[in-house]
Design a protein around this motif. Sequence first.
Motif, PDB file in Angstrom:
ATOM      1  N   ALA A 422       0.810  -1.222   0.000  1.00  0.00           N
ATOM      2  CA  ALA A 422       0.000   0.000   0.000  1.00  0.00           C
ATOM      3  C   ALA A 422       0.839   1.266   0.000  1.00  0.00           C
ATOM      4  CB  ALA A 422      -0.926  -0.006   1.217  1.00  0.00           C
ATOM      5  N   ARG A 423       2.163   1.125   0.146  1.00  0.00           N
ATOM      6  CA  ARG A 423       3.013   2.322   0.220  1.00  0.00           C
ATOM      7  C   ARG A 423       3.033   3.021  -1.140  1.00  0.00           C
ATOM      8  NH1 ARG A 423       9.114   2.826   2.658  1.00  0.00           N
ATOM      9  NH2 ARG A 423       7.928   3.048   4.573  1.00  0.00           N
ATOM     10  N   ARG A 424       3.102   4.347  -1.101  1.00  0.00           N
ATOM     11  CA  ARG A 424       3.211   5.162  -2.301  1.00  0.00           C
ATOM     12  C   ARG A 424       4.524   5.941  -2.282  1.00  0.00           C
ATOM     13  NH1 ARG A 424      -1.714   6.184  -5.035  1.00  0.00           N
ATOM     14  NH2 ARG A 424      -3.471   5.070  -4.109  1.00  0.00           N
ATOM     15  N   GLY A 425       4.941   6.405  -3.438  1.00  0.00           N
ATOM     16  CA  GLY A 425       6.141   7.229  -3.528  1.00  0.00           C
ATOM     17  C   GLY A 425       7.380   6.413  -3.839  1.00  0.00           C
ATOM     18  N   ASP A 451       3.311   9.565   5.206  1.00  0.00           N
ATOM     19  CA  ASP A 451       2.797   9.687   3.838  1.00  0.00           C
ATOM     20  C   ASP A 451       3.221  11.000   3.191  1.00  0.00           C
ATOM     21  OD1 ASP A 451       1.607   7.226   4.011  1.00  0.00           O
ATOM     22  OD2 ASP A 451      -0.375   7.984   4.546  1.00  0.00           O
ATOM     23  N   ALA A 452       3.177  12.081   3.971  1.00  0.00           N
ATOM     24  CA  ALA A 452       3.546  13.381   3.414  1.00  0.00           C
ATOM     25  C   ALA A 452       5.019  13.405   3.006  1.00  0.00           C
ATOM     26  CB  ALA A 452       3.267  14.487   4.437  1.00  0.00           C
ATOM     27  N   THR A 453       5.887  12.791   3.827  1.00  0.00           N
ATOM     28  CA  THR A 453       7.313  12.746   3.513  1.00  0.00           C
ATOM     29  C   THR A 453       7.563  11.909   2.273  1.00  0.00           C
ATOM     30  OG1 THR A 453       7.860  12.972   5.863  1.00  0.00           O
ATOM     31  CG2 THR A 453       9.595  12.171   4.408  1.00  0.00           C
ATOM     32  N   LEU A 457       9.332  13.671  -0.872  1.00  0.00           N
ATOM     33  CA  LEU A 457      10.639  13.186  -1.321  1.00  0.00           C
ATOM     34  C   LEU A 457      10.572  12.614  -2.725  1.00  0.00           C
ATOM     35  CD1 LEU A 457      12.422  11.460   1.701  1.00  0.00           C
ATOM     36  CD2 LEU A 457      13.358  13.194   0.181  1.00  0.00           C
ATOM     37  N   ALA A 458       9.509  11.884  -3.030  1.00  0.00           N
ATOM     38  CA  ALA A 458       9.352  11.329  -4.378  1.00  0.00           C
ATOM     39  C   ALA A 458       9.308  12.443  -5.414  1.00  0.00           C
ATOM     40  CB  ALA A 458       8.083  10.479  -4.454  1.00  0.00           C
ATOM     41  N   ALA A 459       8.615  13.537  -5.093  1.00  0.00           N
ATOM     42  CA  ALA A 459       8.544  14.671  -6.014  1.00  0.00           C
ATOM     43  C   ALA A 459       9.912  15.330  -6.191  1.00  0.00           C
ATOM     44  CB  ALA A 459       7.530  15.690  -5.505  1.00  0.00           C
ATOM     45  N   ARG A 460      10.701  15.403  -5.103  1.00  0.00           N
ATOM     46  CA  ARG A 460      12.035  16.001  -5.205  1.00  0.00           C
ATOM     47  C   ARG A 460      12.976  15.138  -6.032  1.00  0.00           C
ATOM     48  NH1 ARG A 460      13.543  19.737  -1.278  1.00  0.00           N
ATOM     49  NH2 ARG A 460      15.502  19.824  -2.445  1.00  0.00           N
ATOM     50  N   LEU A 464      15.505  14.170 -10.852  1.00  0.00           N
ATOM     51  CA  LEU A 464      16.933  13.839 -10.723  1.00  0.00           C
ATOM     52  C   LEU A 464      17.263  12.445 -11.244  1.00  0.00           C
ATOM     53  CD1 LEU A 464      17.603  15.251  -7.120  1.00  0.00           C
ATOM     54  CD2 LEU A 464      17.989  16.397  -9.307  1.00  0.00           C
ATOM     55  N   LYS A 465      16.281  11.735 -11.800  1.00  0.00           N
ATOM     56  CA  LYS A 465      16.499  10.352 -12.232  1.00  0.00           C
ATOM     57  C   LYS A 465      17.573  10.257 -13.323  1.00  0.00           C
ATOM     58  CE  LYS A 465      12.210   9.208 -13.202  1.00  0.00           C
ATOM     59  NZ  LYS A 465      10.997   8.410 -13.500  1.00  0.00           N
ATOM     60  N   ARG A 466      18.336   9.165 -13.271  1.00  0.00           N
ATOM     61  CA  ARG A 466      19.365   8.901 -14.276  1.00  0.00           C
ATOM     62  C   ARG A 466      19.374   7.420 -14.607  1.00  0.00           C
ATOM     63  NH1 ARG A 466      25.128  10.106 -11.633  1.00  0.00           N
ATOM     64  NH2 ARG A 466      25.863   8.517 -13.085  1.00  0.00           N
TER      65      ARG A 466
END
Length: 814
Positions: A422-425, A451-453, A457-460, A464-466
């Motif tokens: 059920a985790r997101r991000g 959940d907010a973190t 963090l996922a948005a940050r 930056l993906k490589r």
Amino acid sequence: MSLREYTRKREFRATPEPAPDVPLKGHGTRPIFVVQLHHARRRHYDFRLEIDGALKSWAVPRGPSLRIGEKRLAVEVEDHPLSYATFEGDIPEGHYGAGHVDIFDRGVWNIEGDPLEALARGKLDFTLHGRRLQGAWKLVRTAKVEGGKPQWLLIKRDDEYARDAEADDLLESDAPATRDTDGGTRGATRRTAPRARRRPDWAERARALPGAKPARRIEPIKPQLASLRETPPPGETWLHELKWDGYRMLADIVDGRARLRSRNDLDWTAEHPDIVAALEALGVEDAVLDGELIAVDAHGRDDFAALQRTLEGSGNAPLRYVLFDVMRLARIDLTGVPLIERKRLLAALLEGNTDPVLAYSAHVVGHGPEVFAASRKQGMEGIISKAVDARYTPGRTASWLKVKHAQSDEFVIVGYTAPKGARRGFGALLLATREAGRLKYVGRVGTGYDDATLRALAARMEPLKRRTPTVELPPHLPQLPRDVTWIEPRLVAEIAFRGWGKEGLVRQGSFQRLREDKTVEDVVPQSAAPVISSPTKVIFPESGITKQQVADYYRAVAHLLLPEVARRPLSLIRCPDGIKGQCFFQKHHAETLGPNVRSVAIREKEGGRENYVYIDSVEGLLDLVQMNVLELHPWGARIEDVERPDRLVFDLDPGEGVEWKAVAAAAREVRDRLAEVGLTSFLRTSGGKGLHVVVPIAPEQTWARAKAFCEAFADAMALQAPHRYVATASKAKRKGVIFIDWLRNGRGATSVASWSLRARPKAPVAVPIRWDELGRVKSGADYDMARALRRAASQRKDPWEGFQAATRQKLVKL
């Protein structure tokens, strides 16, 4: 409301008011407020709060009152663009709002929770941080509506800023307030009343301190940083302060005006006008101060989460600037003054301060274990222990130590795994630290997120993906799960953990927070650093350089030095009584060298095996400094394969009567002859009389083969120009010529490392340079310690660029 109504009412070709699409320059992260005095048909004050990207605005006919509970009518008007916060001037007759506009006050504001929700409920409890208006206020919507405009009441809450005054009383007259160059205002009334007592002569007091000197240049000073240690040091030579859990902040006061900056030199002046006003109210024209920005809870303890919310605008915790050092005062440089004297002067400077936003960081001399235990009872993170006689030295040092109750550290985020269930991000963060100038993988952390973190963090991390791995995996981890996403190493996370596993990975890590105030360059391995004993002992008498300064130097250049020496057998030069005493040579390991100094068993010529010295960390380097090591001379091979060299060194040693320009010409000729046989070479000053030409090679030849190549090369140079060069070590043959020393390329022979000090007068350093810099170098000892430090701090490009690519070079037969 929206800016559509603001636009509809104005003709921007005829009014100086800003159009909605004009950006606000210099806007920070904290939401701003502005109060403007509007000399319109009916004189009134315009009260504006930044909410959701615009200035929510109210017309306050009589202006704000500072009396507790006194209600002032505030009529809600159309939203204004953020750029209106800097507007002053005359709106022409015949246009909406015609009249003169002055900025009465401007600053930042905070509210607990979501301001839009509070606005919808009709009740905003908030705090202002301006030059004229501070403290707690509230806006309450009433049921009355006049001409379709909602009416509110603006009310001052009960706090230390309330008094029997109103807005008009804060003006020198009914004329406009004086405008600051940064867009704020400066009126007759400051948040702290002028001191009645006679101000001290700070220049005289500062000049009288031991080690003080006139400040030659008025410029920012970089912050001193602390090294991590497991237990506080004993004895009366250390003082101990509480470790504040906030953001490091430095203050520069120049010509009476204060500027705030972060440890990474970001300008925070506009973010904290209340702190700026309090600093300027100290009444000094020139100073550099050091401290920590914290938020305090209801019990007076620091609260980092509350600090973050307050800086974002969704929290309302009181902020404090806790000051613990002064590095310059009244144009007197105090960085060379013992810490205990600097703190006494700082306490005197703050003695007359009545503003709660400024605080002094008290200390206890000695009793380190007791202070540490008391800090736990107070719920503090730990303590900072500082040598009482230490000078202020920018960069990470061993004269400031941080001792924490819970083990935590900062790591670089290099990737993440996919979420499960059920985790997101994301699932877990992949972490690395910096070691020997490179990123080193230290494990994964999958707990500590709400959940907010996870969402934030996922948005940050998304942009930056490589595609390629960010770090090299250690041998015991041949592969990671297939769902790993690598990212550029830009973000720093603080992780709580319970020690290190045997493979060098963090154990039971838990995410604490993202460190917005730190960059990847700030991340260093923080295992317990050695304490430097006898820090004031003079090592280089001619320069007055102490043992602590030697340690500080090696700490500052460690990221450049370690790639040269890490995991290579070392020969050391130790000088227990400084360079005027007896110095000696050491290559074998001894337990007394320190816990972070390693040993490697190497076969001796006679057939037996001996343990040789090597290091692989900053801590190992500082252990050596603690044992009075000044020079480091690495083998030309790594401990993984000591029988196959991977670099060669030609030491150009001028004999008596040889001019420096001949040495420089010789280096260029050696470079050119090496290039003729397909070898790229690199240059460094030796810290002595000559130069070193360094040649990286593939580690595939034996020592005998490498030495034979170097001997043949030197012989050929000497044979070609016997009037300039000699290839024999005989001193009788070296007068007037340059000895091309090839003997440093035998098994067990060594050369001084780049960035190593030399145990010689004036503390020279062996420094790597570019070939095109050679013409500006005046001697092999051209760089002393101070100049080498400046070079290390300022160089943007590796002078040995291309060295790594050249490690594939192969020797040819001469």
